[in-house]
Design an enzyme around this catalytic site. Structure first.
Site, PDB file in Angstrom:
ATOM      1  N   HIS A 234      -8.378  26.648  47.783  1.00 51.32           N
ATOM      2  CA  HIS A 234      -8.314  26.312  46.351  1.00 51.32           C
ATOM      3  C   HIS A 234      -9.751  26.348  45.809  1.00 51.32           C
ATOM      4  CE1 HIS A 234      -7.852  23.546  42.882  1.00 51.32           C
ATOM      5  NE2 HIS A 234      -6.561  23.842  42.926  1.00 51.32           N
TER       6      HIS A 234
ATOM      7  N   LYS B  78      -0.441  13.740  43.878  1.00 56.59           N
ATOM      8  CA  LYS B  78       0.448  14.673  44.590  1.00 56.59           C
ATOM      9  C   LYS B  78       1.245  13.929  45.663  1.00 56.59           C
ATOM     10  CE  LYS B  78      -2.789  18.531  43.998  1.00 56.59           C
ATOM     11  NZ  LYS B  78      -2.302  19.314  42.863  1.00 56.59           N
TER      12      LYS B  78
ATOM     13  N   GLN C 245      -2.150  19.121  49.446  1.00 60.56           N
ATOM     14  CA  GLN C 245      -0.716  19.431  49.509  1.00 60.56           C
ATOM     15  C   GLN C 245      -0.059  18.859  50.759  1.00 60.56           C
ATOM     16  OE1 GLN C 245       0.831  20.610  47.038  1.00 60.56           O
ATOM     17  NE2 GLN C 245      -0.891  21.374  45.823  1.00 60.56           N
TER      18      GLN C 245
ATOM     19  N   CYS D 215      -5.420  28.444  41.017  1.00 60.50           N
ATOM     20  CA  CYS D 215      -6.813  28.158  41.407  1.00 60.50           C
ATOM     21  C   CYS D 215      -7.137  28.741  42.780  1.00 60.50           C
ATOM     22  CB  CYS D 215      -7.107  26.656  41.376  1.00 60.50           C
ATOM     23  SG  CYS D 215      -6.869  25.917  39.784  1.00 60.50           S
TER      24      CYS D 215
HETATM   25  N1  C6P Z   1      -3.599  22.091  43.170  1.00 63.92           N
HETATM   26  C1  C6P Z   1      -1.709  23.165  42.108  1.00 63.92           C
HETATM   27  O1  C6P Z   1      -1.666  23.856  43.111  1.00 63.92           O
HETATM   28  P1  C6P Z   1      -6.989  17.736  42.312  1.00 63.92           P
HETATM   29  O2  C6P Z   1      -6.898  18.522  41.043  1.00 63.92           O
HETATM   30  O3  C6P Z   1      -8.388  17.320  42.626  1.00 63.92           O
HETATM   31  O4  C6P Z   1      -5.996  16.618  42.408  1.00 63.92           O
HETATM   32  O5  C6P Z   1      -6.534  18.730  43.491  1.00 63.92           O
HETATM   33  C2  C6P Z   1      -7.241  19.933  43.693  1.00 63.92           C
HETATM   34  C3  C6P Z   1      -6.602  20.712  44.779  1.00 63.92           C
HETATM   35  C4  C6P Z   1      -7.299  20.911  45.956  1.00 63.92           C
HETATM   36  N2  C6P Z   1      -6.755  21.546  46.989  1.00 63.92           N
HETATM   37  C5  C6P Z   1      -5.494  22.020  46.943  1.00 63.92           C
HETATM   38  C6  C6P Z   1      -4.911  22.680  48.152  1.00 63.92           C
HETATM   39  C7  C6P Z   1      -4.737  21.860  45.786  1.00 63.92           C
HETATM   40  O6  C6P Z   1      -3.493  22.325  45.743  1.00 63.92           O
HETATM   41  C8  C6P Z   1      -5.306  21.221  44.662  1.00 63.92           C
HETATM   42  C9  C6P Z   1      -4.560  21.114  43.368  1.00 63.92           C
HETATM   43  C10 C6P Z   1      -2.758  22.105  41.981  1.00 63.92           C
HETATM   44  O7  C6P Z   1      -0.882  23.297  41.198  1.00 63.92           O
HETATM   45  C11 C6P Z   1      -3.534  22.271  40.713  1.00 63.92           C
HETATM   46  S1  C6P Z   1      -4.419  23.799  40.658  1.00 63.92           S
END
Ligand code: C6P
Length: 432
Positions: A149, A252, A229, A390
């Site tokens: 990500h 999450k 995740q 992302c």
């Molecule tokens: N993914 C999605 O897939 P934050 O925004 O800090 O809570 O998480 C960031 C983040 C980091 N690593 C992984 C593997 C992620 O999936 C995510 C967030 C979301 O829809 C938003 S892009």
């Protein structure tokens, strides 16, 4: 004893009166009862019952979490670690009780190793700044994978720019699996840290993190896992994994936004400089010199998101009440059913066909932009995500600018998966 344990023991006892509508551990997986715990699911969207399949972006919150937030704000709200008055004592106790729940959730040895942060993103930035300043110099390397990500790419690029270090990127194959031999080859005497995702948000791939950690440790390289995740889908035991850092986001994990957990081995955290300076992270300040607080407070400058931590504690209770293994088994069934069913939709290609997958199904349809898929599904009350998630370098490898993504949560049903598949049939009709 950690700084926060000291404060809690000197102060009030944790408040046992927080609402506890979480199910009993070991109770049978009762999907209808679970759905009743999530008030937001009981609504129609665009004239159809809501089918929420965007759980990788954020999960919905059970009533237990909403109640804990309400209880905190209507009864205990105060600043923590500072006041001698009753409310401050109660708020401090509730915050530290949440830290103990977080410790137990990831099975850290001590609450000193469990930092509250805003999110996975902030956790990774904290490590990139603090570990980076202490351990990364010109010519050193940080090893990532192609399936990261942006939150696990950009902070390292920024660190590399600051320190004159270099990024190395381990490739993934066409199924979306990490190529372990290449990963191993990229581990060099210059590697200072490996940082990789536990469960890919764009592909659903579950990485063999234990094997990866052991490969890295054989060369003395610490490992950070991005568990954004994984946290809601895979039991986490940081001692068994032997990872050096583990980052996750509360939102999450059926908890509130704005709160996350960063686990770090105390021997590493002790040697790292603070990330932010300010109140609560100090033991004494003069204009000549500041002495820093013990762990974990050294890394928690300023007033933290107390209510967020309390809400996350309630989410952890709830999730553990259902059981992560039971949630994982349920989501596996949904994923298996969805994978089979969408494979029959003409012109649909699944992106990410790793042998080890969980909870997430990405796909594209010939001649139809993922945003159009998302919009037409929304008209049927079905929420999915469309975009690059992302993970632009990964999208580039698969030759697509974006995918449509359905991601499952504990409250989703097989009937909802069927609604998704029917919805995709309608998408096909519109574009026929
Ligand atoms: N993914 C999605 O897939 P934050 O925004 O800090 O809570 O998480 C960031 C983040 C980091 N690593 C992984 C593997 C992620 O999936 C995510 C967030 C979301 O829809 C938003 S892009």
């Amino acid at each position: 004893m950690s700084g926060s344990e000291r404060i809690l023991k000197a102060g009030a006892q944790a408040d046992a009166s927080y609402p506890r509508s979480a199910p009993r551990p070991g109770a049978a997986f009762d999907i209808e009862a679970i759905r009743r715990d999530f008030p937001i699911l009981q609504q129609s969207v665009n004239g159809h019952p809501l089918v929420y399949l965007d759980n990788a972006a954020t999960t919905q919150k059970p009533k237990a979490v909403v109640d804990a937030l309400e209880h905190y704000y209507t009864r205990d709200n105060a600043n923590i670690h500072r006041g001698v008055h009753e409310l401050s004592q109660r708020a401090t106790a509730a915050y530290e009780q949440a830290r103990e729940k977080a410790r137990s959730f990831v099975n850290a040895r001590s609450t000193a190793e469990v930092l509250f942060v805003r999110s996975t993103t902030e956790a990774i930035n904290l490590i990139a700044h603090s570990f980076g300043a202490a351990r990364v110099s010109a010519g050193d390397e940080i090893l990532l994978t192609r399936m990261e990500h942006h939150s696990n790419i950009v902070p390292w690029q920024m660190l590399c720019e600051r320190q004159g270090a270099r990024l190395q990127v381990a490739p993934v194959n066409d199924r979306g699996e990490l190529i372990l031999e290449d990963f191993e080859r990229l581990l060099s005497p210059k590697t200072r840290l490996v940082s990789l995702v536990h469960l890919s948000n764009a592909l659903g791939t579950v990485n063999p993190v234990k094997e990866i950690i052991s490969l890295a440790h054989r060369r003395g390289v610490p490992v950070l896992l991005d568990g954004a995740q994984a946290a809601a889908r895979i039991p986490i035991d940081v001692q068994d994994l032997d990872c050096d850092f583990y980052a996750l986001s509360g939102h999450k994990l059926y908890g509130p936004t704005g709160i996350g957990i960063l686990y770090g081995k105390s021997e590493l955290l002790e040697t790292m400089p603070p990330f932010l300076g300010g109140g609560d992270m100090i033991s004494s300040v003069t204009f000549e010199k500041t002495l820093y607080n013990k762990l974990p407070n050294k890394f928690e400058a300023g007033t933290p998101h107390v209510a967020g931590a309390v809400g996350l504690g309630a989410a952890i209770d709830y999730v553990r009440g259902i059981g992560i293994e039971a949630i994982a088994a349920h989501e596996d069934e949904l994923l298996r059913h969805a994978t089979e069913a969408v494979s029959r939709v003409s012109g649909l290609r699944i992106i990410g066909t790793a042998r080890e997958k969980a909870g997430i199904l990405s796909f594209v349809m010939d001649g139809i932009h993922p945003h159009d898929i998302g919009t037409i599904l929304d008209q049927q009350g079905i929420a999915i995500r469309a975009g690059h998630h992302c993970t632009q370098p990964l999208m580039e490898q698969f030759g697509v600018p974006a995918t449509a993504r359905a991601s499952f949560g504990m409250y989703n049903t097989l009937a909802e998966v069927d609604a998704l598949v029917d919805g995709l049939g309608k998408v096909r009709e519109v574009f026929a």
